[in-house]
Design a protein around this motif. Structure first.
Motif, PDB file in Angstrom:
ATOM      1  N   VAL A 156       0.846  -1.203   0.000  1.00 24.77           N
ATOM      2  CA  VAL A 156       0.000   0.000   0.000  1.00 24.77           C
ATOM      3  C   VAL A 156       0.878   1.249   0.000  1.00 24.77           C
ATOM      4  N   LYS A 157       1.907   1.245   0.837  1.00 22.77           N
ATOM      5  CA  LYS A 157       2.827   2.388   0.904  1.00 22.77           C
ATOM      6  C   LYS A 157       3.596   2.552  -0.401  1.00 22.77           C
ATOM      7  N   LEU A 158       4.062   1.437  -0.957  1.00 25.79           N
ATOM      8  CA  LEU A 158       4.829   1.495  -2.198  1.00 25.79           C
ATOM      9  C   LEU A 158       3.969   2.010  -3.347  1.00 25.79           C
ATOM     10  N   ALA A 159       2.752   1.486  -3.476  1.00 27.83           N
ATOM     11  CA  ALA A 159       1.858   1.922  -4.560  1.00 27.83           C
ATOM     12  C   ALA A 159       1.512   3.406  -4.421  1.00 27.83           C
ATOM     13  N   SER A 160       1.286   3.854  -3.203  1.00 27.57           N
ATOM     14  CA  SER A 160       0.985   5.264  -2.956  1.00 27.57           C
ATOM     15  C   SER A 160       2.178   6.140  -3.333  1.00 27.57           C
ATOM     16  N   MET A 161       3.373   5.686  -2.970  1.00 25.80           N
ATOM     17  CA  MET A 161       4.599   6.407  -3.296  1.00 25.80           C
ATOM     18  C   MET A 161       4.788   6.483  -4.811  1.00 25.80           C
ATOM     19  N   GLU A 162       4.578   5.361  -5.488  1.00 26.04           N
ATOM     20  CA  GLU A 162       4.755   5.330  -6.942  1.00 26.04           C
ATOM     21  C   GLU A 162       3.728   6.210  -7.647  1.00 26.04           C
ATOM     22  N   HIS A 163       2.500   6.180  -7.159  1.00 28.41           N
ATOM     23  CA  HIS A 163       1.469   7.034  -7.752  1.00 28.41           C
ATOM     24  C   HIS A 163       1.833   8.502  -7.594  1.00 28.41           C
ATOM     25  N   GLN A 164       2.343   8.885  -6.421  1.00 28.40           N
ATOM     26  CA  GLN A 164       2.725  10.271  -6.183  1.00 28.40           C
ATOM     27  C   GLN A 164       3.876  10.700  -7.094  1.00 28.40           C
ATOM     28  N   ILE A 165       4.848   9.786  -7.281  1.00 29.34           N
ATOM     29  CA  ILE A 165       5.974  10.076  -8.173  1.00 29.34           C
ATOM     30  C   ILE A 165       5.481  10.269  -9.604  1.00 29.34           C
ATOM     31  N   LEU A 166       4.562   9.427 -10.048  1.00 30.39           N
ATOM     32  CA  LEU A 166       3.983   9.566 -11.386  1.00 30.39           C
ATOM     33  C   LEU A 166       3.219  10.887 -11.506  1.00 30.39           C
ATOM     34  N   TYR A 167       2.418  11.174 -10.507  1.00 24.45           N
ATOM     35  CA  TYR A 167       1.604  12.395 -10.516  1.00 24.45           C
ATOM     36  C   TYR A 167       2.486  13.637 -10.572  1.00 24.45           C
ATOM     37  N   ASP A 168       3.533  13.637  -9.762  1.00 22.01           N
ATOM     38  CA  ASP A 168       4.445  14.789  -9.723  1.00 22.01           C
ATOM     39  C   ASP A 168       5.189  14.977 -11.048  1.00 22.01           C
ATOM     40  N   SER A 169       5.281  13.891 -11.827  1.00 28.41           N
ATOM     41  CA  SER A 169       5.959  13.968 -13.130  1.00 28.41           C
ATOM     42  C   SER A 169       4.982  14.174 -14.274  1.00 28.41           C
ATOM     43  N   GLY A 170       3.719  14.439 -13.936  1.00 28.50           N
ATOM     44  CA  GLY A 170       2.721  14.748 -14.953  1.00 28.50           C
ATOM     45  C   GLY A 170       1.952  13.565 -15.497  1.00 28.50           C
ATOM     46  N   VAL A 171       2.148  12.377 -14.900  1.00 23.60           N
ATOM     47  CA  VAL A 171       1.406  11.181 -15.339  1.00 23.60           C
ATOM     48  C   VAL A 171       0.167  11.059 -14.456  1.00 23.60           C
ATOM     49  N   VAL A 172      -0.935  11.598 -14.931  1.00 19.45           N
ATOM     50  CA  VAL A 172      -2.171  11.653 -14.154  1.00 19.45           C
ATOM     51  C   VAL A 172      -3.237  10.811 -14.856  1.00 19.45           C
ATOM     52  N   GLU A 173      -3.784   9.830 -14.139  1.00 17.28           N
ATOM     53  CA  GLU A 173      -4.819   8.946 -14.694  1.00 17.28           C
ATOM     54  C   GLU A 173      -4.481   8.441 -16.096  1.00 17.28           C
ATOM     55  N   PRO A 174      -3.389   7.706 -16.263  1.00 21.35           N
ATOM     56  CA  PRO A 174      -3.076   7.148 -17.583  1.00 21.35           C
ATOM     57  C   PRO A 174      -4.205   6.223 -18.048  1.00 21.35           C
ATOM     58  N   LYS A 175      -4.433   6.185 -19.359  1.00 22.04           N
ATOM     59  CA  LYS A 175      -5.508   5.340 -19.884  1.00 22.04           C
ATOM     60  C   LYS A 175      -5.185   3.863 -19.759  1.00 22.04           C
ATOM     61  N   SER A 176      -3.887   3.533 -19.970  1.00 16.51           N
ATOM     62  CA  SER A 176      -3.505   2.114 -19.936  1.00 16.51           C
ATOM     63  C   SER A 176      -2.155   1.937 -19.267  1.00 16.51           C
ATOM     64  N   VAL A 177      -2.073   0.934 -18.376  1.00 11.07           N
ATOM     65  CA  VAL A 177      -0.856   0.628 -17.627  1.00 11.07           C
ATOM     66  C   VAL A 177      -0.535  -0.853 -17.785  1.00 11.07           C
ATOM     67  N   ALA A 178       0.746  -1.156 -17.988  1.00  9.86           N
ATOM     68  CA  ALA A 178       1.206  -2.548 -18.002  1.00  9.86           C
ATOM     69  C   ALA A 178       2.041  -2.791 -16.761  1.00  9.86           C
ATOM     70  N   PHE A 179       1.841  -3.946 -16.145  1.00  5.62           N
ATOM     71  CA  PHE A 179       2.703  -4.346 -15.034  1.00  5.62           C
ATOM     72  C   PHE A 179       3.399  -5.640 -15.434  1.00  5.62           C
ATOM     73  N   VAL A 180       4.720  -5.573 -15.534  1.00  6.35           N
ATOM     74  CA  VAL A 180       5.508  -6.724 -15.985  1.00  6.35           C
ATOM     75  C   VAL A 180       6.064  -7.463 -14.774  1.00  6.35           C
ATOM     76  N   GLY A 181       5.627  -8.713 -14.607  1.00 11.41           N
ATOM     77  CA  GLY A 181       6.054  -9.519 -13.472  1.00 11.41           C
ATOM     78  C   GLY A 181       5.080  -9.425 -12.320  1.00 11.41           C
ATOM     79  N   SER A 182       3.793  -9.601 -12.624  1.00  8.93           N
ATOM     80  CA  SER A 182       2.732  -9.346 -11.637  1.00  8.93           C
ATOM     81  C   SER A 182       2.556 -10.463 -10.609  1.00  8.93           C
ATOM     82  N   GLY A 183       2.839 -11.718 -10.979  1.00 10.69           N
ATOM     83  CA  GLY A 183       2.771 -12.818 -10.025  1.00 10.69           C
ATOM     84  C   GLY A 183       1.361 -13.216  -9.620  1.00 10.69           C
ATOM     85  N   PRO A 184       1.240 -14.166  -8.682  1.00 14.50           N
ATOM     86  CA  PRO A 184      -0.071 -14.662  -8.259  1.00 14.50           C
ATOM     87  C   PRO A 184      -0.825 -13.702  -7.340  1.00 14.50           C
TER      88      PRO A 184
END
Length: 284
Positions: free
Chosen positions: A113-141
């Protein structure tokens, strides 16, 4: 751990003492018959994570050759144990009537939860706001990052999770199948990302899990493939590690990111393990 805590004082752990403790835990983990979740396995990895998140000035790139080998072995052992832990919990949660209501049973859920929140904030601060499509490589079970981002931060984004293990994807797919919103917005694809070409160019943002590309050579090869195939202006969020946390996960350095524009590098100092490197493919 007590003696180490007493010795470290209020600033940082002496490098030699820290490495000695890590090497001792590595020896204990290496002697285990199985890395499946159990009291001995859980105890050793909990100790290891606590050690690696203590303040220290260790730079793993300066270690002697034998310690470099120990670190590589430890990263591989951590990867195996993490995979088995996710497998067990995903299997268990899928036996419950509403798996999504019990994600917090996973031992490292709060960390995600903390990591995802941190990553979202980093994306937001860099201008990546509500992207239409996201890929996650290595998602696991247990695709916790995608689930947390989709439910709390990117509520209209489409997510495609890539994993090389079909059984992991089957379990992950079952986790979300009773959530109507996530089932509409989330896909799981079984493949080696090196075999994906045109589709990579369809994503606004791509996440690369820390354990995709365990060796430096593999990581650089995967990064190069993604850069070649992704669209200009698209962003890539790469999980890395810094300091003693690099005994748990591989390091991605700026030199590994040829052809990308580095937007942000963040090294956490709390209990979050992964560093985050955000890059963009230039528009030529």
């Amino acid at each position: 751990m007590a003696s180490l805590q007493q010795t470290m004082g209020e600033t940082y752990v002496p490098t030699e003492l820290l490495i000695a403790h890590i090497a001792k835990i590595h020896a204990s983990i290496s002697s285990l018959e199985s890395l499946r979740p159990s009291k001995p396995v859980n105890s050793l990895f909990t100790q290891l994570v606590k050690l690696c998140t203590l303040p220290s000035s260790v730079d793993v790139r300066c270690l002697a050759v034998d310690l470099q080998r120990m670190r590589e072995s430890l990263i591989n052992l951590c990867g195996q144990a993490e995979g088995l832990l996710e497998l067990e919990f995903s299997t268990h949660l899928n036996k419950l009537p509403h798996p999504m209501s019990h994600l917090n049973l996973f031992p490292y859920y709060t960390n995600y939860v903390k990591l995802a929140s941190m990553e979202h904030q980093i994306l937001y601060d860099s201008g990546v706001v509500e992207p239409k499509s996201v890929a996650f490589v290595g998602s696991g079970p247990m695709p916790l990052t995608s689930i947390i981002l989709a439910t709390h931060h990117m509520k209209s984004t489409r997510f495609v999770n890539f994993d090389i293990d079909g059984s992991a994807n089957t379990l992950a797919r079952q986790l979300i199948k009773k959530d109507d919103d996530l089932e509409k917005r989330m896909e799981f694809k079984t493949c080696d990302i090196m075999d994906v070409t045109e589709e990579i160019g369809s994503f606004d943002c791509i996440f690369l899990a820390a354990l995709v590309g365990m060796s430096k050579e593999d990581k650089v090869r995967i990064l190069g493939h993604i850069r070649k195939c992704m669209k200009g202006g698209g962003t890539l969020l790469v999980r890395s590690a810094n300091g003693a946390r690099a005994f748990l996960y591989p390091i991605v350095e700026e030199d590994d990111l040829h052809g990308f524009e580095v937007l942000s590098i963040f090294h956490p100092t709390n209990d979050v393990i992964n560093s985050v490197v955000l890059v963009r493919k230039p528009i030529y």
